[in-house]
Design a protein around this motif. Structure first.
Motif, short mmCIF file in Angstrom:
data_model
loop_
_atom_site.label_atom_id
_atom_site.label_comp_id
_atom_site.label_asym_id
_atom_site.label_seq_id
_atom_site.Cartn_x
_atom_site.Cartn_y
_atom_site.Cartn_z
N THR A 18 0.83 -1.21 0.00
CA THR A 18 0.00 0.00 0.00
C THR A 18 0.86 1.26 0.00
O THR A 18 0.64 2.18 -0.80
N LEU A 19 1.86 1.30 0.89
CA LEU A 19 2.72 2.49 0.98
C LEU A 19 3.46 2.74 -0.32
O LEU A 19 3.67 3.88 -0.72
N ARG A 20 3.84 1.69 -1.00
CA ARG A 20 4.58 1.84 -2.25
C ARG A 20 3.73 2.42 -3.38
O ARG A 20 4.25 2.99 -4.32
N LYS A 21 2.41 2.27 -3.26
CA LYS A 21 1.51 2.81 -4.28
C LYS A 21 1.11 4.26 -4.01
O LYS A 21 0.58 4.92 -4.89
N LEU A 22 1.33 4.73 -2.79
CA LEU A 22 0.91 6.07 -2.39
C LEU A 22 2.07 7.06 -2.45
O LEU A 22 3.22 6.68 -2.23
N ILE B 38 -4.60 1.47 18.35
CA ILE B 38 -3.94 1.54 17.04
C ILE B 38 -3.30 0.16 16.84
O ILE B 38 -2.38 -0.20 17.57
N PRO B 39 -3.79 -0.62 15.88
CA PRO B 39 -3.29 -1.98 15.70
C PRO B 39 -1.77 -2.03 15.55
O PRO B 39 -1.18 -1.26 14.80
N GLY B 40 -1.15 -2.92 16.32
CA GLY B 40 0.28 -3.13 16.23
C GLY B 40 1.12 -2.13 17.00
O GLY B 40 2.33 -2.28 17.10
N ILE B 41 0.49 -1.09 17.57
CA ILE B 41 1.25 -0.06 18.28
C ILE B 41 0.83 0.04 19.74
O ILE B 41 1.65 -0.08 20.65
N GLY B 42 -0.44 0.30 19.99
CA GLY B 42 -0.89 0.43 21.37
C GLY B 42 -2.22 1.14 21.46
O GLY B 42 -2.92 1.33 20.46
N THR B 43 -2.55 1.56 22.67
CA THR B 43 -3.85 2.15 22.96
C THR B 43 -3.69 3.51 23.62
O THR B 43 -2.90 3.66 24.55
N PHE B 44 -4.44 4.48 23.12
CA PHE B 44 -4.54 5.79 23.73
C PHE B 44 -5.81 5.82 24.57
O PHE B 44 -6.84 5.31 24.13
N LEU B 45 -5.74 6.42 25.75
CA LEU B 45 -6.93 6.60 26.55
C LEU B 45 -6.78 7.81 27.45
O LEU B 45 -5.68 8.37 27.57
N VAL B 46 -7.88 8.21 28.04
CA VAL B 46 -7.89 9.32 28.98
C VAL B 46 -8.38 8.77 30.31
O VAL B 46 -9.40 8.08 30.36
N VAL B 47 -7.62 9.02 31.37
CA VAL B 47 -8.02 8.56 32.70
C VAL B 47 -8.22 9.76 33.61
O VAL B 47 -7.58 10.80 33.43
N GLU B 48 -9.11 9.61 34.57
CA GLU B 48 -9.27 10.65 35.56
C GLU B 48 -8.26 10.43 36.66
O GLU B 48 -8.01 9.30 37.07
N GLN B 49 -7.66 11.53 37.11
CA GLN B 49 -6.63 11.43 38.13
C GLN B 49 -6.82 12.56 39.13
O GLN B 49 -7.07 13.70 38.75
N GLN B 50 -6.68 12.22 40.40
CA GLN B 50 -6.71 13.24 41.45
C GLN B 50 -5.31 13.84 41.54
O GLN B 50 -4.32 13.12 41.63
N CYS C 102 -2.48 1.37 4.73
CA CYS C 102 -1.52 2.43 5.05
C CYS C 102 -1.20 2.46 6.54
O CYS C 102 -0.03 2.49 6.95
N VAL C 103 -2.23 2.45 7.37
CA VAL C 103 -2.03 2.49 8.83
C VAL C 103 -1.27 1.26 9.30
O VAL C 103 -0.30 1.37 10.06
N LYS C 104 -1.66 0.10 8.82
CA LYS C 104 -0.98 -1.14 9.24
C LYS C 104 0.47 -1.17 8.77
O LYS C 104 1.35 -1.64 9.49
N GLU C 105 0.73 -0.68 7.58
CA GLU C 105 2.10 -0.70 7.06
C GLU C 105 2.99 0.34 7.74
O GLU C 105 4.19 0.11 7.90
N ILE C 106 2.42 1.45 8.16
CA ILE C 106 3.20 2.41 8.95
C ILE C 106 3.55 1.77 10.29
O ILE C 106 4.70 1.86 10.75
N ALA C 107 2.59 1.10 10.92
CA ALA C 107 2.86 0.39 12.17
C ALA C 107 3.95 -0.67 11.96
O ALA C 107 4.87 -0.80 12.77
#
Length: 195
Positions: free
Chosen positions: A11-15, A43-55, A118-123
């Motif tokens: 995919t990346l090679r075509k873009l 994000i497949p192959g990379i990790g997870t973004f999240l928001v947590v509440e913190q005191q 594209c996303v998977k190949e960047i990962a």
């Protein structure tokens, strides 16, 4: 990318580079908007973004609850490459959204299959850099930079993103005071893989 071979990144090679940047920027925007709705994003192959509440203890010595962004590296990725990172736990009540490739495709005018590839190949390219023990940076437009130096990994969130999570400014003030989060200045390029 040269030594990965054409069959590894079809995919990346075509873009064009501009197309790749446009797709990655739209994926970053989707991630940011999902986080602002208090949902985690994997994000497949990379990790997870999240928001947590913190005191936190405010300057006036009172407890304040703030929303804090967190990046959780894929445990498989960390184990395979022996990366050192701070591991927070995902709260049980966190809703984890998958990337909505259809929405990203609609925003970029590319087929969904192209966006997903594209996303998977960047990962995959990012992981290949880690396998070779290269220092690497993965830029998420308007969100932050995932930095790997040696075996240490750190997510550096942009100040403007932190402000968008907490309009009171207490989160940013606290993190600047306590150095609990790494801040980054946006790079000159819009988004992409900086190696």
């Amino acid at each position: 990318m040269e030594d990965l071979g054409p069959q590894m990144l079809p995919t990346l090679r075509k873009l064009s580079l501009d197309d790749v940047i446009r797709i990655w920027a739209a994926m970053s925007e989707y991630t940011q908007q999902t986080l602002l709705m208090n949902q985690a994003v994997r994000i497949p192959g990379i990790g997870t973004f999240l928001v947590v509440e913190q005191q936190i203890l405010d300057v006036g010595y009172s407890d304040v609850t703030v929303a804090r962004p967190v990046f959780l590296l894929s445990e498989t990725l960390a184990d395979v490459h022996g990366l050192i990172f701070t591991q927070d736990n995902i709260p049980d009540d966190s809703a984890i959204a998958k990337l909505n490739y259809l929405q990203i495709a609609t925003e970029t005018d590319f087929p969904q299959r192209t966006v997903k590839g594209c996303v998977k190949e960047i990962a995959f390219s990012f992981c290949s850099c880690l396998a070779k023990r290269h220092n690497a940076e993965l830029v998420f437009q308007d969100l932050g930079i995932l930095v790997v130096q040696g075996k240490e990994l750190q997510m550096r969130f942009y100040q403007n993103f932190l402000k968008s999570l907490d309009w009171t400014g207490k989160l940013l003030q606290t993190f600047l005071r306590e150095v609990q989060v790494s801040l980054a200045s946006p790079p000159h390029m819009e988004a992409g893989l900086c190696i």
